[in-house]
Scaffold this motif. Structure first.
Motif, short mmCIF file in Angstrom:
data_model
loop_
_atom_site.label_atom_id
_atom_site.label_comp_id
_atom_site.label_asym_id
_atom_site.label_seq_id
_atom_site.Cartn_x
_atom_site.Cartn_y
_atom_site.Cartn_z
N PRO A 136 0.84 -1.19 0.00
CA PRO A 136 0.00 0.00 0.00
C PRO A 136 0.89 1.25 0.00
O PRO A 136 1.93 1.27 0.66
CB PRO A 136 -0.77 -0.11 1.32
N GLU A 137 0.46 2.26 -0.75
CA GLU A 137 1.28 3.47 -0.92
C GLU A 137 1.71 4.07 0.43
O GLU A 137 2.84 4.50 0.61
CB GLU A 137 0.51 4.50 -1.76
N GLN A 138 0.77 4.05 1.41
CA GLN A 138 1.11 4.69 2.70
C GLN A 138 2.19 3.92 3.47
O GLN A 138 2.85 4.49 4.35
CB GLN A 138 -0.15 4.93 3.57
N THR A 139 2.41 2.66 3.13
CA THR A 139 3.46 1.89 3.83
C THR A 139 4.84 2.42 3.45
O THR A 139 5.74 2.51 4.29
CB THR A 139 3.37 0.39 3.46
#
Ligand SMILES: O=C(O)CCC(=O)C(=O)O
Ligand SMILES: [Fe+2]
Length: 350
Positions: A136-139
């Motif tokens: 996921p991008e936020q990771t």
């Protein structure tokens, strides 16, 4: 970092390759490339077209990725088998050894030594048959974008090198290799060997990457400043490995098995490995840890049905045909089969 004045392999400057007026320059670049491959087995490429800023950013992002926990990286784990060749392979999860100068027994022994490295396989985003695997991008914000920017920029390097090889060999159609390699087949391996007790590598209990020749036609390898990559001159067959000392702003080529077949042995697949880095990177003292190493290995690949056979320009009375036609699929499958029957574990793609 190594010195640009005394490189262990020739450095070929591609700065003028893209100059529209530079027909003569192109020929001389192509000749230096082919001469360097024939004298040393490989060359460094400088002014390859990927900005140093992007290379540094790709290394930085890759380092962040590898410092995530295994539990997080598991979310993008490489599926079992090679049908979908994408995603993360954990430490020791594959073995690249397929070559030995000292016979099968030695190969078996060295293949039994675990490779203490991880890998992330990334392809073109235009391959619905083989989708990339992303966290996921936020990771890890920006990781996907940076890696795909690198994937895109490195495309130009292999396209230029394939063109220069066709020209340097003197093919009637110098763009033969370029046209045969669809860029959406290009494949990036983000490789990481974590820090390890120096004694483990020194004693031979672990290794970074075993000796192999690549199944893919061509790779360009960008390495950080740790060191450890070594190549043996395939024209000498003496088993002597030379350090491919990292030199800033360069990448280094590996020609794989298809080039040996196309050129009927005029060019040769280069045996290479990632060995223990030079002393400075093994550190003295109580800890005795060897520094971690990152590399970005970018491969030009082919449609699996592509038939590889010696090209007419490379066969004549003095140079009889050495190889039967074979598809690139067979090169990979036979290579995997041979390796799996020896080691019974997942092998490397390249
Ligand atoms: O990590 C390196 O420098 C070498 C990589 C390599 O040889 C491969 O992926 O086939
Ligand atoms: Fe390789």
């Amino acid at each position: 970092m190594g010195s640009i004045d005394q490189p262990p392999f020739p450095i070929v400057d591609f700065a003028k390759w893209h100059d529209p007026q530079g027909k003569d320059d192109r020929l001389s670049i192509a000749k230096s490339l082919v001469d360097g491959c024939r004298s040393h087995g490989s060359v460094y490429v400088i002014n390859h077209g990927v900005s140093q800023e992007l290379v540094s950013k790709a290394f930085d992002m890759s380092s962040r990725f590898y410092h995530l926990s295994d539990a997080v990286k598991e979310q993008v784990a490489h599926p079992p088998g090679m049908e979908i060749h994408r995603g993360w392979t954990k430490l020791g999860g594959e073995n690249a050894s397929n070559y030995s100068f000292d016979g099968l027994e030695k190969l078996k022994q060295s293949a039994a030594v675990p490779e203490k490295r991880e890998c992330l396989d990334v392809g073109s985003d235009e391959r619905p048959d083989m989708p990339n695997m992303w966290l996921p991008e936020q990771t890890l914000p920006g990781f996907r974008e940076t890696i795909m920017d690198f994937h895109q920029e490195a495309r130009g390097v292999v396209t230029a090198v394939l063109g220069a090889l066709g020209l340097g060999i003197g093919l009637r159609d110098p763009d033969y290799f370029t046209n045969l390699h669809p860029p959406i087949r290009n494949h990036l391996r983000v490789l990481y060997s974590p820090p390890i007790p120096a004694a483990e590598l020194e004693s031979g209990a672990a290794k970074r990457m075993g000796t192999h020749t690549d199944f893919s036609p061509l790779a360009v390898i960008f390495q950080d400043d740790c060191g450890g990559l070594q190549m043996a001159n395939p024209y000498k067959n003496d088993g002597v490995f030379t350090d491919v000392t990292p030199i800033e702003s360069t990448c280094v080529l590996t020609l794989g098995q298809p080039f040996e077949r196309w050129t009927n042995g005029f060019l040769k697949a280069v045996p290479h490995r990632v060995a223990i880095p030079p002393r400075a990177d093994r550190f003295d003292g109580a800890e005795r840890m060897t520094r971690g190493r990152l590399s970005l290995a970018y491969f030009a690949d082919l449609v699996p049905d592509t038939v590889i056979e010696p090209l007419p320009e490379c066969v004549d009375d003095g140079h009889p045909r050495l190889f039967d036609p074979v598809t690139i699929r067979e090169i990979f499958q036979n290579g995997y089969k041979m390796m799996e029957s020896r080691y019974g574990e997942k092998v490397s793609s390249s």
